[in-house]
Design a protein around this motif. Structure first.
Motif, short mmCIF file in Angstrom:
data_model
loop_
_atom_site.label_atom_id
_atom_site.label_comp_id
_atom_site.label_asym_id
_atom_site.label_seq_id
_atom_site.Cartn_x
_atom_site.Cartn_y
_atom_site.Cartn_z
N ALA A 4 -10.71 35.18 50.95
CA ALA A 4 -10.89 35.24 49.50
C ALA A 4 -11.33 36.63 49.06
CB ALA A 4 -11.91 34.20 49.05
N VAL A 5 -12.16 37.30 49.86
CA VAL A 5 -12.54 38.68 49.54
C VAL A 5 -11.31 39.58 49.51
CG1 VAL A 5 -13.82 40.69 50.36
CG2 VAL A 5 -14.90 38.45 50.39
N ALA A 6 -10.46 39.44 50.51
CA ALA A 6 -9.23 40.24 50.53
C ALA A 6 -8.29 39.85 49.39
CB ALA A 6 -8.51 40.06 51.87
N LEU A 7 -8.34 38.59 48.96
CA LEU A 7 -7.47 38.12 47.89
C LEU A 7 -7.86 38.70 46.54
CD1 LEU A 7 -5.05 36.21 47.39
CD2 LEU A 7 -6.73 34.40 46.89
N THR A 26 -7.96 48.39 47.42
CA THR A 26 -7.95 48.74 48.84
C THR A 26 -9.31 48.52 49.46
OG1 THR A 26 -6.25 50.41 48.38
CG2 THR A 26 -7.41 50.57 50.48
N GLY A 27 -10.36 48.77 48.69
CA GLY A 27 -11.71 48.59 49.20
C GLY A 27 -12.00 47.16 49.61
N TYR A 28 -11.62 46.19 48.77
CA TYR A 28 -11.84 44.79 49.12
C TYR A 28 -11.07 44.42 50.39
CZ TYR A 28 -14.51 43.19 45.06
OH TYR A 28 -15.49 42.96 44.13
N ALA A 48 -13.96 41.10 59.52
CA ALA A 48 -13.28 40.13 60.38
C ALA A 48 -13.15 40.66 61.81
CB ALA A 48 -11.91 39.80 59.80
N LEU A 49 -12.85 41.94 61.96
CA LEU A 49 -12.71 42.52 63.30
C LEU A 49 -14.04 42.58 64.04
CD1 LEU A 49 -10.23 45.45 62.57
CD2 LEU A 49 -9.73 43.25 63.67
N ILE A 50 -15.14 42.58 63.32
CA ILE A 50 -16.46 42.63 63.96
C ILE A 50 -16.98 41.23 64.26
CG2 ILE A 50 -18.87 43.29 63.64
CD1 ILE A 50 -17.90 45.69 62.04
#
Length: 211
Positions: free
Chosen positions: A69-72, A147-149, A157-159
């Protein structure tokens, strides 16, 4: 720290979002109100789910939904209704991934140094207030808020997911009390006379007045 990304970055991104979309600041902040209402309503039900299925099975899917949702948020527009819809999705994921889910796992896993472990976990919200605005400011400097979101969600997610997936599922499973904790309890007495003689039962007659 991850579950407070929406709160720690909105203040930095808000002027840029307002300038690009033309939405009012009150309309943009209304998404935060929707998030808060959802988390308040969902909190008892999330607690029931954690008690039944364990914090790991609730927290990891919730965290995935939250970061999605953050990326959305970067895809919202041109209508402000898309912004509010993304925040409602954030509220669902955030309810399943708030820090109370993780502190439940800690309180049930640690026998010794439980206070220290809880203190380290509860330092996450304060870390979010420090780290996330810096990441958001860097995103605005090198790119834009959309782009920041996306980048912030990807980095988190990678962490976080390798850490959760690499650990044993036993680490967050509900566990019975340790034998040494049981040994600290006084021996039980099944005799009725023993119960009447114990001072621990002296307060029981007062229950009639309460009833």
């Amino acid at each position: 720290m991850t579950s407070l990304t929406h709160f720690a970055t909105l203040g930095v991104f808000l002027p840029a979002i307002e300038a690009e979309t033309g939405w009012s600041r009150s309309g943009l902040s209304f998404g935060m109100l929707l998030f808060s209402i959802e988390t308040i309503v969902a909190a008892p039900f999330v607690g029931m789910l954690v008690d039944r299925f364990g914090p790991r099975r609730i927290g990891i899917p919730g965290l995935a939904l939250y970061l999605a949702a953050v990326a959305l948020l970067r895809r919202t527009g041109p209508s402000i209704w898309t912004w509010w819809a993304a925040w409602m999705l954030l509220g669902i994921g955030g309810s399943l991934a708030m820090f109370n889910v993780w502190t439940t796992a800690i309180s049930r896993h640690f026998d010794s140094a439980r206070g220290m472990a809880m203190g380290i976990a509860l330092a996450g919200p304060s870390m979010a207030a420090i780290v996330m605005p810096l990441l958001a400011t860097a995103a605005l400097h090198y790119a834009d808020w959309r782009t920041g979101y996306a980048v912030i969600a990807l980095v988190q997610a990678l962490i976080t997911f390798p850490l959760f997936c690499a650990g044993s599922p036993m680490a967050m499973r509900l566990k019975p009390p340790r034998p040494r904790l049981r040994a600290a309890l006084p021996p039980r007495c099944s005799s009725p006379g023993c119960s009447r003689a114990s001072p621990c039962f002296a307060w029981l007659p007062s229950c009639r007045s309460v009833r």
